[in-house]
Design a protein around this motif. Sequence first.
Motif, short mmCIF file in Angstrom:
data_model
loop_
_atom_site.label_atom_id
_atom_site.label_comp_id
_atom_site.label_asym_id
_atom_site.label_seq_id
_atom_site.Cartn_x
_atom_site.Cartn_y
_atom_site.Cartn_z
N ALA A 115 0.83 -1.07 -0.05
CA ALA A 115 0.09 -0.05 0.11
C ALA A 115 0.70 1.26 0.06
O ALA A 115 0.59 2.21 -0.60
CB ALA A 115 -0.77 -0.10 1.15
N ARG A 116 1.93 1.34 0.61
CA ARG A 116 2.81 2.46 0.81
C ARG A 116 3.41 2.65 -0.46
O ARG A 116 3.50 3.65 -1.04
CB ARG A 116 3.72 2.16 1.99
CG ARG A 116 4.67 3.40 2.40
CD ARG A 116 5.43 3.52 3.58
NE ARG A 116 6.33 2.21 3.64
CZ ARG A 116 5.95 1.06 4.58
NH1 ARG A 116 5.13 1.24 5.36
NH2 ARG A 116 6.82 -0.07 4.77
N ALA A 117 4.27 1.54 -0.88
CA ALA A 117 4.86 1.56 -2.29
C ALA A 117 3.64 1.99 -3.31
O ALA A 117 3.99 2.98 -4.39
CB ALA A 117 5.39 0.47 -2.80
N GLY A 118 2.46 1.53 -3.39
CA GLY A 118 1.66 1.95 -4.38
C GLY A 118 1.25 3.41 -4.34
O GLY A 118 0.91 4.23 -5.24
N ALA A 119 0.96 4.07 -3.03
CA ALA A 119 0.54 5.30 -2.79
C ALA A 119 1.75 6.17 -3.48
O ALA A 119 1.34 7.43 -4.03
CB ALA A 119 0.39 5.63 -1.61
N ARG A 120 3.10 6.05 -3.14
CA ARG A 120 4.09 6.59 -3.64
C ARG A 120 4.11 6.81 -5.15
O ARG A 120 4.21 7.77 -5.65
CB ARG A 120 5.27 6.06 -3.17
CG ARG A 120 6.59 6.99 -3.58
CD ARG A 120 7.95 6.49 -2.81
NE ARG A 120 8.29 5.20 -2.91
CZ ARG A 120 7.99 4.21 -1.96
NH1 ARG A 120 7.60 4.52 -0.75
NH2 ARG A 120 8.45 2.93 -2.09
N VAL A 121 3.90 5.70 -5.97
CA VAL A 121 3.93 5.52 -7.33
C VAL A 121 2.78 6.48 -7.83
O VAL A 121 3.04 7.13 -8.79
CB VAL A 121 3.96 4.12 -7.55
CG1 VAL A 121 3.44 3.90 -9.51
CG2 VAL A 121 5.21 3.61 -7.57
N ARG A 122 1.48 6.16 -7.31
CA ARG A 122 0.37 6.95 -8.06
C ARG A 122 0.54 8.27 -7.93
O ARG A 122 0.13 9.16 -8.56
CB ARG A 122 -0.77 6.47 -7.07
CG ARG A 122 -1.21 4.87 -7.41
CD ARG A 122 -2.70 4.68 -6.95
NE ARG A 122 -2.68 4.87 -5.55
CZ ARG A 122 -2.53 3.84 -4.67
NH1 ARG A 122 -2.07 2.93 -4.94
NH2 ARG A 122 -2.99 4.11 -3.41
N LYS A 123 1.30 8.90 -6.78
CA LYS A 123 1.15 10.24 -6.32
C LYS A 123 2.37 10.78 -7.44
O LYS A 123 2.04 11.97 -7.94
CB LYS A 123 2.01 10.32 -4.95
CG LYS A 123 2.18 12.01 -4.68
CD LYS A 123 2.69 12.20 -2.98
CE LYS A 123 3.13 13.49 -2.88
NZ LYS A 123 3.53 13.71 -1.33
N ILE A 124 3.50 9.99 -7.67
CA ILE A 124 4.58 10.49 -8.59
C ILE A 124 3.92 10.61 -9.94
O ILE A 124 3.81 11.72 -10.92
CB ILE A 124 5.47 9.59 -8.58
CG1 ILE A 124 6.40 9.97 -7.39
CG2 ILE A 124 6.53 10.11 -9.98
CD1 ILE A 124 7.53 8.88 -7.28
#
Length: 271
Positions: free
Chosen positions: A77-86
Amino acid sequence: MDHGLFGPESVTWKVMGEPILLVGGFRALLMQGLHPRAMRGVAQNSALMDPAEAWSRFVRTTEFVRVRTYGTAKEVARAGARVRKIHASLTALDLDTGERFRLDDPDALLWVHVGEVDSYLSVARRAGVRLTDEEADRFVAEWRRAAEVVGLRPEDVPGSVGEMDDYIRACRPGLYFPPEVPHPLLRSLNAPLPARLTPLKPMFPMLTVLAFATLPRWARRLYGLPATPLGDLWATASLRALQTGIGLIPAPVRYSPDARRARRAVAERAA
């Protein structure tokens, strides 16, 4: 135990730990390169020829794939949120239409996802990883969860090999390699690696050639490369030979720590 998206009963864990899938990862990047928006999104937001930037981007991508495959639900979830934000914060220019688009463009994201899944599955099966047709369909369906991590709706993503093939076939008329982007084969001759990894440079052209050879013939033609049945046979034979050679290496060396843990979990589940 929290196994994240997949777990011991998944086909994903059976497939993704195989070192031969390094070729699949390179093939996935080549598939991505044939979607003009997906490729321009990368090219216009990355210093592709800057050794420091190119390598750090590769490391970040590899780490994201690792976490998404083997990480806990919280890590994913943390990695996905970071990628989606970028993706949501960056834009690129479509040189065909003059339109500026965000990197989380659903059509581009879906092509990147399908190119990745198709590449892993194709390379694994051609290398000799034993998968039934049912397991191949399960692999594609399991990766709908991975698609959701980057912001796609699972119901919009192919859920079987047949659906994936139909999607790729439907996309083909709009695919081409953007002419303003450096050709991957030429770039591999001078791979942008940091100084400490310079001894590895000779392997990149060979790896790139093999990855190109594993592409469908229509995709190789879009890159301006020869595409013959003989090339298909060479690619399959090379993958089989590599897979056999890797199999002679002791497992503690052959597999990453994540893959070893996954294999132990699968074995414990089966016992």
